[in-house]
Design a protein around this motif. Sequence first.
Motif, PDB file in Angstrom:
ATOM      1  N   ALA A   2      53.739 -53.698   5.858  1.00 46.74           N
ATOM      2  CA  ALA A   2      54.194 -53.292   4.512  1.00 46.74           C
ATOM      3  C   ALA A   2      54.733 -51.866   4.551  1.00 46.74           C
ATOM      4  O   ALA A   2      54.235 -51.019   5.288  1.00 46.74           O
ATOM      5  CB  ALA A   2      53.031 -53.382   3.527  1.00 46.74           C
ATOM      6  N   LEU A   3      55.761 -51.632   3.771  1.00 49.30           N
ATOM      7  CA  LEU A   3      56.323 -50.280   3.641  1.00 49.30           C
ATOM      8  C   LEU A   3      55.384 -49.421   2.809  1.00 49.30           C
ATOM      9  O   LEU A   3      54.678 -49.916   1.926  1.00 49.30           O
ATOM     10  CB  LEU A   3      57.669 -50.352   2.918  1.00 49.30           C
ATOM     11  N   ALA A   4      55.398 -48.118   3.081  1.00 55.38           N
ATOM     12  CA  ALA A   4      54.654 -47.197   2.223  1.00 55.38           C
ATOM     13  C   ALA A   4      55.305 -47.197   0.843  1.00 55.38           C
ATOM     14  O   ALA A   4      56.487 -47.505   0.715  1.00 55.38           O
ATOM     15  CB  ALA A   4      54.690 -45.801   2.834  1.00 55.38           C
ATOM     16  N   PRO A   5      54.551 -46.855  -0.217  1.00 60.29           N
ATOM     17  CA  PRO A   5      55.194 -46.822  -1.541  1.00 60.29           C
ATOM     18  C   PRO A   5      56.328 -45.799  -1.554  1.00 60.29           C
ATOM     19  O   PRO A   5      56.287 -44.809  -0.823  1.00 60.29           O
ATOM     20  CB  PRO A   5      54.060 -46.409  -2.491  1.00 60.29           C
ATOM     21  N   PRO A   6      57.363 -46.038  -2.360  1.00 60.52           N
ATOM     22  CA  PRO A   6      58.512 -45.124  -2.349  1.00 60.52           C
ATOM     23  C   PRO A   6      58.141 -43.764  -2.929  1.00 60.52           C
ATOM     24  O   PRO A   6      57.216 -43.650  -3.733  1.00 60.52           O
ATOM     25  CB  PRO A   6      59.518 -45.824  -3.265  1.00 60.52           C
ATOM     26  N   LYS A   7      58.876 -42.741  -2.507  1.00 62.48           N
ATOM     27  CA  LYS A   7      58.779 -41.431  -3.153  1.00 62.48           C
ATOM     28  C   LYS A   7      59.313 -41.592  -4.584  1.00 62.48           C
ATOM     29  O   LYS A   7      60.178 -42.433  -4.834  1.00 62.48           O
ATOM     30  CB  LYS A   7      59.646 -40.408  -2.411  1.00 62.48           C
ATOM     31  N   THR A   8      58.834 -40.763  -5.481  1.00 62.66           N
ATOM     32  CA  THR A   8      59.272 -40.875  -6.873  1.00 62.66           C
ATOM     33  C   THR A   8      60.009 -39.611  -7.306  1.00 62.66           C
ATOM     34  O   THR A   8      59.831 -38.544  -6.738  1.00 62.66           O
ATOM     35  CB  THR A   8      58.070 -41.075  -7.811  1.00 62.66           C
ATOM     36  N   ALA A   9      60.820 -39.768  -8.334  1.00 64.36           N
ATOM     37  CA  ALA A   9      61.557 -38.631  -8.876  1.00 64.36           C
ATOM     38  C   ALA A   9      61.639 -38.733 -10.387  1.00 64.36           C
ATOM     39  O   ALA A   9      61.509 -39.820 -10.961  1.00 64.36           O
ATOM     40  CB  ALA A   9      62.962 -38.588  -8.287  1.00 64.36           C
ATOM     41  N   ALA A  10      61.851 -37.582 -11.019  1.00 61.57           N
ATOM     42  CA  ALA A  10      62.141 -37.524 -12.458  1.00 61.57           C
ATOM     43  C   ALA A  10      63.378 -36.663 -12.639  1.00 61.57           C
ATOM     44  O   ALA A  10      63.735 -35.872 -11.762  1.00 61.57           O
ATOM     45  CB  ALA A  10      60.967 -36.924 -13.216  1.00 61.57           C
ATOM     46  N   ALA A  11      64.040 -36.834 -13.776  1.00 56.62           N
ATOM     47  CA  ALA A  11      65.189 -35.989 -14.107  1.00 56.62           C
ATOM     48  C   ALA A  11      64.965 -35.374 -15.478  1.00 56.62           C
ATOM     49  O   ALA A  11      64.433 -36.018 -16.384  1.00 56.62           O
ATOM     50  CB  ALA A  11      66.476 -36.808 -14.105  1.00 56.62           C
ATOM     51  N   LEU A  12      65.345 -34.117 -15.596  1.00 57.11           N
ATOM     52  CA  LEU A  12      65.280 -33.420 -16.887  1.00 57.11           C
ATOM     53  C   LEU A  12      66.703 -32.993 -17.228  1.00 57.11           C
ATOM     54  O   LEU A  12      67.291 -32.163 -16.532  1.00 57.11           O
ATOM     55  CB  LEU A  12      64.362 -32.199 -16.784  1.00 57.11           C
ATOM     56  N   VAL A  13      67.244 -33.614 -18.245  1.00 56.52           N
ATOM     57  CA  VAL A  13      68.633 -33.369 -18.638  1.00 56.52           C
ATOM     58  C   VAL A  13      68.621 -32.421 -19.833  1.00 56.52           C
ATOM     59  O   VAL A  13      67.953 -32.688 -20.833  1.00 56.52           O
ATOM     60  CB  VAL A  13      69.326 -34.700 -18.981  1.00 56.52           C
ATOM     61  N   ILE A  14      69.327 -31.300 -19.697  1.00 53.80           N
ATOM     62  CA  ILE A  14      69.209 -30.215 -20.659  1.00 53.80           C
ATOM     63  C   ILE A  14      70.536 -29.972 -21.371  1.00 53.80           C
ATOM     64  O   ILE A  14      71.571 -29.853 -20.705  1.00 53.80           O
ATOM     65  CB  ILE A  14      68.765 -28.921 -19.928  1.00 53.80           C
ATOM     66  N   GLY A  15      70.520 -29.912 -22.706  1.00 53.94           N
ATOM     67  CA  GLY A  15      71.753 -29.540 -23.388  1.00 53.94           C
ATOM     68  C   GLY A  15      71.881 -30.059 -24.797  1.00 53.94           C
ATOM     69  O   GLY A  15      71.873 -31.270 -25.022  1.00 53.94           O
ATOM     70  N   ASN A  16      72.061 -29.134 -25.745  1.00 52.53           N
ATOM     71  CA  ASN A  16      72.308 -29.494 -27.140  1.00 52.53           C
ATOM     72  C   ASN A  16      73.526 -30.400 -27.281  1.00 52.53           C
ATOM     73  O   ASN A  16      73.552 -31.287 -28.137  1.00 52.53           O
ATOM     74  CB  ASN A  16      72.584 -28.230 -27.969  1.00 52.53           C
ATOM     75  N   GLU A  17      74.544 -30.150 -26.430  1.00 48.33           N
ATOM     76  CA  GLU A  17      75.806 -30.885 -26.556  1.00 48.33           C
ATOM     77  C   GLU A  17      75.637 -32.372 -26.253  1.00 48.33           C
ATOM     78  O   GLU A  17      76.421 -33.199 -26.706  1.00 48.33           O
ATOM     79  CB  GLU A  17      76.867 -30.253 -25.647  1.00 48.33           C
ATOM     80  N   LEU A  18      74.595 -32.709 -25.459  1.00 46.74           N
ATOM     81  CA  LEU A  18      74.343 -34.110 -25.129  1.00 46.74           C
ATOM     82  C   LEU A  18      73.606 -34.796 -26.267  1.00 46.74           C
ATOM     83  O   LEU A  18      73.906 -35.917 -26.649  1.00 46.74           O
ATOM     84  CB  LEU A  18      73.527 -34.202 -23.841  1.00 46.74           C
ATOM     85  N   LEU A  19      72.619 -34.089 -26.826  1.00 44.03           N
ATOM     86  CA  LEU A  19      71.823 -34.669 -27.917  1.00 44.03           C
ATOM     87  C   LEU A  19      72.636 -34.789 -29.203  1.00 44.03           C
ATOM     88  O   LEU A  19      72.325 -35.604 -30.071  1.00 44.03           O
ATOM     89  CB  LEU A  19      70.566 -33.832 -28.142  1.00 44.03           C
ATOM     90  N   SER A  20      73.663 -33.957 -29.347  1.00 45.87           N
ATOM     91  CA  SER A  20      74.502 -34.058 -30.541  1.00 45.87           C
ATOM     92  C   SER A  20      75.613 -35.088 -30.352  1.00 45.87           C
ATOM     93  O   SER A  20      76.327 -35.409 -31.292  1.00 45.87           O
ATOM     94  CB  SER A  20      75.126 -32.704 -30.861  1.00 45.87           C
ATOM     95  N   GLY A  21      75.772 -35.588 -29.136  1.00 47.08           N
ATOM     96  CA  GLY A  21      76.823 -36.570 -28.877  1.00 47.08           C
ATOM     97  C   GLY A  21      78.197 -35.940 -28.709  1.00 47.08           C
ATOM     98  O   GLY A  21      79.196 -36.647 -28.588  1.00 47.08           O
ATOM     99  N   LYS A  22      78.271 -34.603 -28.676  1.00 44.41           N
ATOM    100  CA  LYS A  22      79.574 -33.957 -28.495  1.00 44.41           C
ATOM    101  C   LYS A  22      80.088 -34.205 -27.088  1.00 44.41           C
ATOM    102  O   LYS A  22      81.285 -34.301 -26.863  1.00 44.41           O
ATOM    103  CB  LYS A  22      79.444 -32.445 -28.737  1.00 44.41           C
ATOM    104  N   VAL A  23      79.155 -34.262 -26.149  1.00 44.62           N
ATOM    105  CA  VAL A  23      79.510 -34.505 -24.757  1.00 44.62           C
ATOM    106  C   VAL A  23      78.708 -35.710 -24.285  1.00 44.62           C
ATOM    107  O   VAL A  23      77.520 -35.830 -24.592  1.00 44.62           O
ATOM    108  CB  VAL A  23      79.167 -33.264 -23.896  1.00 44.62           C
ATOM    109  N   GLU A  24      79.348 -36.592 -23.538  1.00 38.86           N
ATOM    110  CA  GLU A  24      78.650 -37.772 -23.039  1.00 38.86           C
ATOM    111  C   GLU A  24      78.011 -37.455 -21.691  1.00 38.86           C
ATOM    112  O   GLU A  24      78.665 -36.930 -20.805  1.00 38.86           O
ATOM    113  CB  GLU A  24      79.640 -38.932 -22.894  1.00 38.86           C
TER     114      GLU A  24
END
Lengths: 247, 247
Positions: A2-24
């Motif tokens: 059996a393979l070892a369990p995979p390494k894990t990652a998280a992403a933190l996406v930062i920006g008012n322009e994304l939450l306002s929908g001004k930028v996709e």
Amino acid sequence: MALAPPKTAAALVIGNELLSGKVEEQNLVVLARALRGVGIALRRVVMVTDDVDLIAAEIRALSSAHDWLFTSGGVGPTHDDVTIEAAAKAFGVRVTTDPDVLAMIRAYYKERFTEGHQRMALMPEGATLETSPEVRWPTIRIKNTWLMPGVPEVFRMKIPVLLSRVGGGVAFVSTAVYTKMDEGVLKPLLDRVVAEFPDVDVGSYPKWADPTYKTKLTFDGREAARVHAARDAFVATLPEGEPQRVE
Amino acid sequence: MALAPPKTAAALVIGNELLSGKVEEQNLVVLARALRGVGIALRRVVMVTDDVDLIAAEIRALSSAHDWLFTSGGVGPTHDDVTIEAAAKAFGVRVTTDPDVLAMIRAYYKERFTEGHQRMALMPEGATLETSPEVRWPTIRIKNTWLMPGVPEVFRMKIPVLLSRVGGGVAFVSTAVYTKMDEGVLKPLLDRVVAEFPDVDVGSYPKWADPTYKTKLTFDGREAARVHAARDAFVATLPEGEPQRVE
């Protein structure tokens, strides 16, 4: 074996322009695919405003719960760029000016250099500047946390640097089956394969108004033989005329 | 007369296929723009895997910290659709079969109806089925939490229903200035306008390799007069030949 369990990652996406929908938002899918290719499982994504305390709290939480954390955005010189300060806060260190980066910036801007540009040389104390032969402009990494730029063209450019350090794992294997059956009809067939192959991630995605198929079934895992066995077991249960195609 | 603070919202995006990069997320920007148009501030987005306990914990946290919560994905009939169960868990209620929805589903599928389709009539006890004259297929809402479908075409279709209930606020006003100056040079000018207009959200977004401009500055707020005054105050500080354009 059996393979070892995979390494894990998280992403933190930062920006008012994304939450306002001004930028996709455009970086997440690039990061997800790159990580998947080296067998790292992206487990959680959080998107927040340009708030230094909020970002610091998220960096602390996400970096301690995953093998790697990638932040996107907020690394420029203006008032709304607070990621470096937040990362320093998260790891309990000061913000310092890196002399090598400052020299690079001075050399680049020459007579146009201003005090504003100086902020581009800030980094959390103890951070590492990651580069590769192809990508010489550095990316800041502090412990397991990479501070990536938000500008999509630049984010993409940095991926090879990141992979040269976090890569080397066994890529996930994925295969897909397309049918004209709907999810309600597919459910018992899927339940059977899910029960028989607990190590294979089975997904079901209805498509709206596509003449070639109605539901896409995906089979994912880290052992190719198991993934293909799960797919074949599922396909064997389909009625005549199905599947439409296998990829 | 100052406006009351805006209502706030969070989004919970659910799906292994998004975190693996197999499918590109498309609903967030649609939701963000729709909310912005009715003056609701989207403050936080979380993306998680198809894990019922994880989703339940997020629904509990996000729904209590915001005026509205919108989830996307996981509302179909297959094994990977666990959002309804998770929402029930989050609010401490049971999952029940809605007789009206069951009747709609039976009428739609007729002789093709199977037990699998029956799961499409499940909802958390006490939830409301939201419809509008144009969108008759219901969307489940439990308290302040809307359980939206993940399929982008269907997600878009549901927006009018959602806006007919949560809408009515004062839309955010946004204006943008494009310059060929870089962020380092712009920083002191931006700092001045940020200090003078604390009620206006000022953003700075560098663009890579666009011949028409280098940095886009945005001015956002809920009072048009203040937003425009901030923009004009900033433009007045620019050197000759700038800005390239104002939108």
